[in-house]
Design a protein around this motif. Sequence first.
Motif, PDB file in Angstrom:
ATOM      1  N   ASP A 211       0.844  -1.182  -0.038  1.00 47.56           N
ATOM      2  CA  ASP A 211      -0.040   0.134   0.119  1.00 47.56           C
ATOM      3  C   ASP A 211       0.781   1.186   0.174  1.00 47.56           C
ATOM      4  O   ASP A 211       0.998   1.880   1.057  1.00 47.56           O
ATOM      5  N   ARG A 213       0.513   3.877  -1.412  1.00 46.82           N
ATOM      6  CA  ARG A 213       0.120   5.357  -1.172  1.00 46.82           C
ATOM      7  C   ARG A 213      -0.482   5.624   0.047  1.00 46.82           C
ATOM      8  O   ARG A 213      -0.958   6.648   0.323  1.00 46.82           O
ATOM      9  N   ASP A 215      -3.301   4.400   1.130  1.00 44.06           N
ATOM     10  CA  ASP A 215      -4.964   4.774   0.879  1.00 44.06           C
ATOM     11  C   ASP A 215      -5.607   3.541   1.004  1.00 44.06           C
ATOM     12  O   ASP A 215      -7.055   3.669   0.801  1.00 44.06           O
TER      13      ASP A 215
END
Length: 508
Positions: A211, A213, A215
Amino acid sequence: MIRLLSALLLAAGPALADPAFTDRGAALPVRHVYSGGWSHFVGGGVAVFDCDDDGRADLFAAGGETPAVLLRNVTTTAGDITFAIAPLDDITGVTGAYPLDLDGDDLLDLFVLRNGANLLLRGTGDCTFTDATAALNLPDDARWSTAFSATWEGGNTLPTLAVGNYVDATNPDGPFGTCDINHLIRPDGDRYGPPMPLKPGYCALSMLFTDWRRDGAPMLRISNDRHYYIRDGYEQMYALDPLRELDEEDGWPRLHLWGMGIASRDLTGDGLPEVMLTSMGDQMLMTNDGTGFTMVPYATGTYAQRPFTGDDGRPSTGWHAEFGDIDNDARPDLFIAKGNVDQMPGMATRDPNNLLMQGADGRFVEKADVAGVATTARSRGAALADLNGDGRLDLVVVNRRAPLEVWQNVTPDAGNWLMLDIRGAAPNTRAVGAIVEVRTGDRVQTQEITVGGGHVSGSALPRHFGLGRATHAEARVIWPDGSATGWQAMDANRTVRWRQGGQPEAAP
């Protein structure tokens, strides 16, 4: 890229002593070698995990044409690292392995990659295993598998698996330009459905669900070997929901390299993981701003493109890379396993492994020779793990046509440390996808719990954090479902087990 160096400079503590290691390989109960010809030029990994939950990290080492070996850790607390041979059926053709609790029983299993049919070995809790490949409806086709990663999606009771395959050895036009396809294997109830092809494939040598990012939507990064895809391939990134490959319109420029391994760790303190990609020639460290990745300046000291000792000036070949705080100064360091594929004339033959220590200015400085681990065998897979419970990360290296190496970290005056054994709710009992944060003063260190990356080598161990001179820290966990704990105060120099929904407690 000034951001990387300045962020690390602001967070840095005092420099500690140079790293030092003692060779424990000669004391191993077996002289284990990753062997084989062309079909085992790549691969040669090690899985590091506690197969009987006794608090000691055990080893499963690939053997290629030699049977894989399981070594049970019988080290006494803080003593000299010692292993004993554990019973294991003869399994040949193994390129690497990754530990994970696939079936949600809180016992670690092994996904074994092979040049041949892959295996899922279900752990029984006493360092013995049963073959559950057929029972789970996993593919039994005989490909040359060289990459793996896993993540949990939605409310599934089984993880989603990604398997990367190298050259299609059945193609008569090969080997150049005949990279095999990869597969995404999603669960269908309590078994697996048909594998979904990820194509085109470009000779994958490392994969990682991450993950990046932050998010809540992990993506699959694939690092590919240009030696066989020649001109048309590139590094790949897949979104999962819906499944699609990112391209230039997504801000994902095509990068071509002789990709071997992936390592990921937040280095800047912003909670976003940087990425290290090993290759022939430059080893590429990239910063992450949440929208994409940018290569760091040469002065960062991580390119490690040629041997730093000896008189061989040809380019290096990097394989497994891994971040870890070797001296516990609260700054992640970097190990890179190096070695010629076999006898490639354009690449260095005596190619020492790298131990790049991060300094107070955020730059990395070579210390493998000082530490005593600059061996020049054809290294492949590796792992950093505390093997004797003293809070210092030891080193395991698998070599092609040379014996397995085990190095005990004896760095003097190392800093304090904290290890967090994070246990999630079933079925994802090892909390894959969780974010673990440790705070000392105004500095926060962040690690993501993942399965994959490296070069055919994986670990399932407590998360290790160096604390420098701090004697206390605070920690919190952001669980895979997005819920977060509060900050919990913890004393240094201990291993803490933290179950989802419960309070931190001393590990058994």
